[in-house]
Design a protein around this motif. Structure first.
Motif, PDB file in Angstrom:
ATOM      1  N   ARG A 178      -3.100  -8.230   8.913  1.00 52.11           N
ATOM      2  CA  ARG A 178      -3.819  -7.255   9.726  1.00 52.11           C
ATOM      3  C   ARG A 178      -5.329  -7.478   9.775  1.00 52.11           C
ATOM      4  NH1 ARG A 178      -0.413  -1.599   8.768  1.00 52.11           N
ATOM      5  NH2 ARG A 178       1.003  -1.951  10.525  1.00 52.11           N
ATOM      6  N   GLY A 207      -0.218   2.038  14.498  1.00 49.41           N
ATOM      7  CA  GLY A 207       0.296   0.721  14.154  1.00 49.41           C
ATOM      8  C   GLY A 207      -0.299  -0.377  15.003  1.00 49.41           C
ATOM      9  N   LEU A 237      -5.633   1.462  10.154  1.00 57.19           N
ATOM     10  CA  LEU A 237      -4.591   0.438  10.033  1.00 57.19           C
ATOM     11  C   LEU A 237      -4.726  -0.173   8.640  1.00 57.19           C
ATOM     12  CD1 LEU A 237      -2.426  -1.042  11.911  1.00 57.19           C
ATOM     13  CD2 LEU A 237      -4.175  -2.801  12.215  1.00 57.19           C
ATOM     14  N   ARG A 238      -3.878   0.236   7.740  1.00 52.35           N
ATOM     15  CA  ARG A 238      -3.978  -0.302   6.376  1.00 52.35           C
ATOM     16  C   ARG A 238      -3.557  -1.758   6.352  1.00 52.35           C
ATOM     17  NH1 ARG A 238      -1.348   4.043   2.190  1.00 52.35           N
ATOM     18  NH2 ARG A 238      -2.859   5.734   2.397  1.00 52.35           N
ATOM     19  N   PRO A 295      -0.429   5.656  -4.156  1.00 50.63           N
ATOM     20  CA  PRO A 295       0.623   4.962  -4.895  1.00 50.63           C
ATOM     21  C   PRO A 295       1.817   4.667  -3.998  1.00 50.63           C
ATOM     22  CG  PRO A 295       0.482   7.276  -5.572  1.00 50.63           C
ATOM     23  CD  PRO A 295      -0.679   7.013  -4.671  1.00 50.63           C
ATOM     24  N   PHE A 296       2.428   3.505  -4.191  1.00 53.31           N
ATOM     25  CA  PHE A 296       3.693   3.199  -3.532  1.00 53.31           C
ATOM     26  C   PHE A 296       4.750   4.155  -4.076  1.00 53.31           C
ATOM     27  CE2 PHE A 296       7.791   1.210  -4.483  1.00 53.31           C
ATOM     28  CZ  PHE A 296       8.287   1.104  -3.195  1.00 53.31           C
ATOM     29  N   LEU A 297       5.521   4.764  -3.183  1.00 58.22           N
ATOM     30  CA  LEU A 297       6.579   5.694  -3.598  1.00 58.22           C
ATOM     31  C   LEU A 297       7.909   5.159  -3.090  1.00 58.22           C
ATOM     32  CD1 LEU A 297       4.541   8.875  -2.640  1.00 58.22           C
ATOM     33  CD2 LEU A 297       5.106   8.155  -4.964  1.00 58.22           C
ATOM     34  N   GLU A 306      -2.429  -3.025   3.674  1.00 57.18           N
ATOM     35  CA  GLU A 306      -1.312  -2.844   2.725  1.00 57.18           C
ATOM     36  C   GLU A 306      -1.400  -3.672   1.451  1.00 57.18           C
ATOM     37  OE1 GLU A 306       0.108  -0.271   3.665  1.00 57.18           O
ATOM     38  OE2 GLU A 306       0.519  -0.254   5.818  1.00 57.18           O
ATOM     39  N   TYR A 342       9.124  -0.970   2.739  1.00 57.99           N
ATOM     40  CA  TYR A 342       8.731   0.192   1.930  1.00 57.99           C
ATOM     41  C   TYR A 342       8.983   1.513   2.647  1.00 57.99           C
ATOM     42  CZ  TYR A 342       4.690  -1.025   4.876  1.00 57.99           C
ATOM     43  OH  TYR A 342       3.891  -1.392   5.921  1.00 57.99           O
ATOM     44  N   ILE A 392       8.374   9.082   5.336  1.00 63.90           N
ATOM     45  CA  ILE A 392       8.077   7.686   4.993  1.00 63.90           C
ATOM     46  C   ILE A 392       8.328   7.428   3.513  1.00 63.90           C
ATOM     47  CG2 ILE A 392       6.530   7.192   6.926  1.00 63.90           C
ATOM     48  CD1 ILE A 392       4.144   7.838   5.233  1.00 63.90           C
ATOM     49  N   TYR A 393       8.207   8.475   2.700  1.00 61.29           N
ATOM     50  CA  TYR A 393       8.632   8.404   1.289  1.00 61.29           C
ATOM     51  C   TYR A 393       9.166   9.785   0.904  1.00 61.29           C
ATOM     52  CZ  TYR A 393       3.697   9.792   1.093  1.00 61.29           C
ATOM     53  OH  TYR A 393       2.489  10.388   1.329  1.00 61.29           O
ATOM     54  N   MET A 404      -1.419   0.104  -0.439  1.00 56.66           N
ATOM     55  CA  MET A 404      -0.562   0.852  -1.359  1.00 56.66           C
ATOM     56  C   MET A 404      -0.753   0.285  -2.766  1.00 56.66           C
ATOM     57  SD  MET A 404       2.967   1.378   0.773  1.00 56.66           S
ATOM     58  CE  MET A 404       2.949  -0.242   1.507  1.00 56.66           C
ATOM     59  N   GLN A 413      -1.063  10.105  14.139  1.00 58.52           N
ATOM     60  CA  GLN A 413      -0.371   9.004  13.485  1.00 58.52           C
ATOM     61  C   GLN A 413       1.075   8.938  13.958  1.00 58.52           C
ATOM     62  OE1 GLN A 413       0.922   8.739   9.092  1.00 58.52           O
ATOM     63  NE2 GLN A 413      -0.962   7.537   9.166  1.00 58.52           N
ATOM     64  N   ALA A 414       1.626   7.737  13.977  1.00 58.56           N
ATOM     65  CA  ALA A 414       3.027   7.602  14.353  1.00 58.56           C
ATOM     66  C   ALA A 414       3.601   6.331  13.773  1.00 58.56           C
ATOM     67  CB  ALA A 414       3.172   7.562  15.874  1.00 58.56           C
ATOM     68  N   ALA A 415       4.917   6.271  13.793  1.00 57.67           N
ATOM     69  CA  ALA A 415       5.597   5.010  13.565  1.00 57.67           C
ATOM     70  C   ALA A 415       5.250   4.097  14.749  1.00 57.67           C
ATOM     71  CB  ALA A 415       7.099   5.252  13.485  1.00 57.67           C
ATOM     72  N   GLU A 416       5.655   2.827  14.674  1.00 54.94           N
ATOM     73  CA  GLU A 416       5.289   1.905  15.759  1.00 54.94           C
ATOM     74  C   GLU A 416       6.303   2.074  16.890  1.00 54.94           C
ATOM     75  OE1 GLU A 416       3.244  -1.628  14.189  1.00 54.94           O
ATOM     76  OE2 GLU A 416       4.376  -2.681  15.739  1.00 54.94           O
TER      77      GLU A 416
HETATM   78  N1  SAH Z   1       2.970   2.930  11.725  1.00 52.24           N
HETATM   79  C1  SAH Z   1       1.604   3.052  11.265  1.00 52.24           C
HETATM   80  C2  SAH Z   1       1.419   4.228  10.306  1.00 52.24           C
HETATM   81  C3  SAH Z   1       2.192   4.042   9.010  1.00 52.24           C
HETATM   82  S1  SAH Z   1       2.243   5.428   7.914  1.00 52.24           S
HETATM   83  C4  SAH Z   1       1.173   1.757  10.635  1.00 52.24           C
HETATM   84  O1  SAH Z   1       2.020   0.938  10.279  1.00 52.24           O
HETATM   85  O2  SAH Z   1      -0.036   1.553  10.508  1.00 52.24           O
HETATM   86  C5  SAH Z   1       0.720   5.243   7.050  1.00 52.24           C
HETATM   87  C6  SAH Z   1       0.758   4.538   5.716  1.00 52.24           C
HETATM   88  O3  SAH Z   1       1.676   5.133   4.812  1.00 52.24           O
HETATM   89  C7  SAH Z   1       1.189   3.095   5.737  1.00 52.24           C
HETATM   90  O4  SAH Z   1       0.165   2.257   6.214  1.00 52.24           O
HETATM   91  C8  SAH Z   1       1.537   2.825   4.270  1.00 52.24           C
HETATM   92  O5  SAH Z   1       0.423   2.326   3.547  1.00 52.24           O
HETATM   93  C9  SAH Z   1       1.886   4.236   3.749  1.00 52.24           C
HETATM   94  N2  SAH Z   1       3.288   4.258   3.306  1.00 52.24           N
HETATM   95  C10 SAH Z   1       4.387   3.999   4.038  1.00 52.24           C
HETATM   96  N3  SAH Z   1       5.493   4.033   3.262  1.00 52.24           N
HETATM   97  C11 SAH Z   1       5.079   4.320   2.011  1.00 52.24           C
HETATM   98  C12 SAH Z   1       5.740   4.467   0.748  1.00 52.24           C
HETATM   99  N4  SAH Z   1       7.059   4.320   0.625  1.00 52.24           N
HETATM  100  N5  SAH Z   1       4.978   4.775  -0.331  1.00 52.24           N
HETATM  101  C13 SAH Z   1       3.655   4.927  -0.211  1.00 52.24           C
HETATM  102  N6  SAH Z   1       2.974   4.781   0.944  1.00 52.24           N
HETATM  103  C14 SAH Z   1       3.676   4.477   2.034  1.00 52.24           C
END
Ligand code: SAH
Length: 357
Positions: A171, A126, A146-147, A220-222, A149, A56, A319-320, A190, A94-97
């Motif tokens: 998770r 992450g 930490l979602r 919402p998922f984007l 998801e 995603y 990220i989106y 999401m 917050q960061a990418a992994e």
């Molecule tokens: N690297 C960290 C932070 C991720 S960004 C981690 O994985 O925990 C935070 C959140 O953004 C994610 O957990 C995800 O739920 C959300 N996210 C990422 N891509 C997305 C998308 N395309 N649409 C909607 N939410 C998104």
């Protein structure tokens, strides 16, 4: 407490009057439990380097075309100062992994923030080693986000491919560890991931209660066009190919990825977790700007996360697509957020905005 079936019925509800009643009752409960204050958490997007390939996410590792960045310690401290000057109680790092983020780099940042400012520090970095999580807690970090998801295990495995050192299948065990270490724990999902069933989402919301989460963020998922999930087009033949390539399950009753669904989820989350901190998320503000964020706050949410990332990096943490506030400065983002809460008679929260017990 609502049963899973009742939650599901609400998710399916189409009658605008009934939905309005649901949202009003969540908003009323929010007023009684966490009050009128909106806590601002200053968001710092520390690094866009990532080792994962989530289906995603727009900054997944396979995107070799991207310019990547990692902020310096001084830059992060500058953002923390801004948060403090604006009167916020928390910064969210917050960061990418990113394996290039070392344990000591984060520990030093936490210690310096704590020495200089009275701010709670939330980390969202992450899946990291348990030893790192322990050191960061010792350094003074307060919370971890930490979602999970989605609670649909097959879907989770498809959209969040394992890293070579991944031990746990999802998770949930990690969330338990974070709790044991002593963090306030935040999670979320999401809404409208391709392959997500309405019954999955109902179970997610029930889990928010069972896990007794301190913070719950959902959006919402984007679809990001440069990702596998974003390349699903609606063409049955092409989509079937993508689904089979990525082992993506098909949903019998697909959740729609819309703000209307997100507001229902926020309201139901408030009803099952009366005292939790619940943000009106950036994803909600991305779909419908100012109106989206305000409607989230009127559906049971009590937190927003204004972006404090330096403007030169914001577009690189995509990220989106069209992420809210991508081209603003921290000051503009802050002013907009203040106007938004004032427009609905809410006030800026004081203190750190920890979870109430
Ligand atoms: N690297 C960290 C932070 C991720 S960004 C981690 O994985 O925990 C935070 C959140 O953004 C994610 O957990 C995800 O739920 C959300 N996210 C990422 N891509 C997305 C998308 N395309 N649409 C909607 N939410 C998104």
């Amino acid at each position: 407490m609502l049963t899973q079936q009742e939650i599901l019925n609400w998710l399916r509800e189409k009658d605008p009057e009934k939905i309005h009643e649901l949202i009003e009752s969540a908003d009323r409960l929010r007023g009684q439990t966490v009050g009128n204050a909106v806590h601002f958490r200053g968001l710092i997007e520390l690094s866009s380097w990532c080792r994962r390939n989530c289906l995603y996410c727009g900054i997944r590792a396979f995107r070799t075309d991207l310019v990547r960045y990692r902020m310096t310690k001084e830059e992060v401290l500058e953002c923390a100062k801004t948060a403090f000057d604006f009167g916020y109680g928390t910064v969210v790092i917050q960061a990418a992994e990113d394996p290039g983020i070392s344990e000591s780099f984060i520990s030093e940042i936490i210690q310096e923030i704590k020495e200089r400012y009275s701010l709670a520090v939330t980390l969202s970095l992450g899946e990291r080693k348990e030893s790192e999580w322990i050191r960061w807690k010792e350094a003074g970090a307060d919370r971890y986000l930490l979602r999970f998801e989605t609670s649909n295990q097959k879907l989770y495995e498809a959209i969040h491919p394992k890293a070579p050192d991944t031990i746990y299948p999802n998770r949930f065990a990690l969330l338990r560890k974070l709790r044991e270490i002593g963090y306030e724990v935040g999670s979320g999902v999401m809404i409208g991931i391709p392959g997500q069933n309405m019954s999955d989402l109902a179970r997610d919301i029930e889990l928010f209660h069972e896990l007794d989460l301190d913070m719950i963020g959902c959006g919402p998922f984007l679809a990001h066009p440069a990702t596998p999930l974003g390349s699903l087009t609606g063409d049955p033949v092409k989509d079937a190919e993508i689904r089979s390539k990525y082992h993506l399950p098909e949903a019998e009753e697909q959740v729609e990825s819309s703000n209307d669904m997100a507001f229902k989820v926020i309201a139901l989350t408030r009803l099952v977790c009366p005292k939790a901190n619940i943000p009106s998320t950036t994803a909600v503000a991305t779909i419908d700007g100012k109106k989206g964020r305000v409607s989230g706050l009127s559906s049971g949410a009590n937190v927003i996360m204004p972006n404090l990332t330096p403007t030169r990096y914001r577009a690189l943490y995509e990220i989106y697509p069209n992420k809210a506030a991508t081209f603003e400065t921290a000051k503009q983002t802050h002013q907009t957020a203040m106007e938004q809460i004032e427009s609905i008679g809410r006030t800026l929260g004081t203190g750190k905005g920890s979870r109430l017990h």
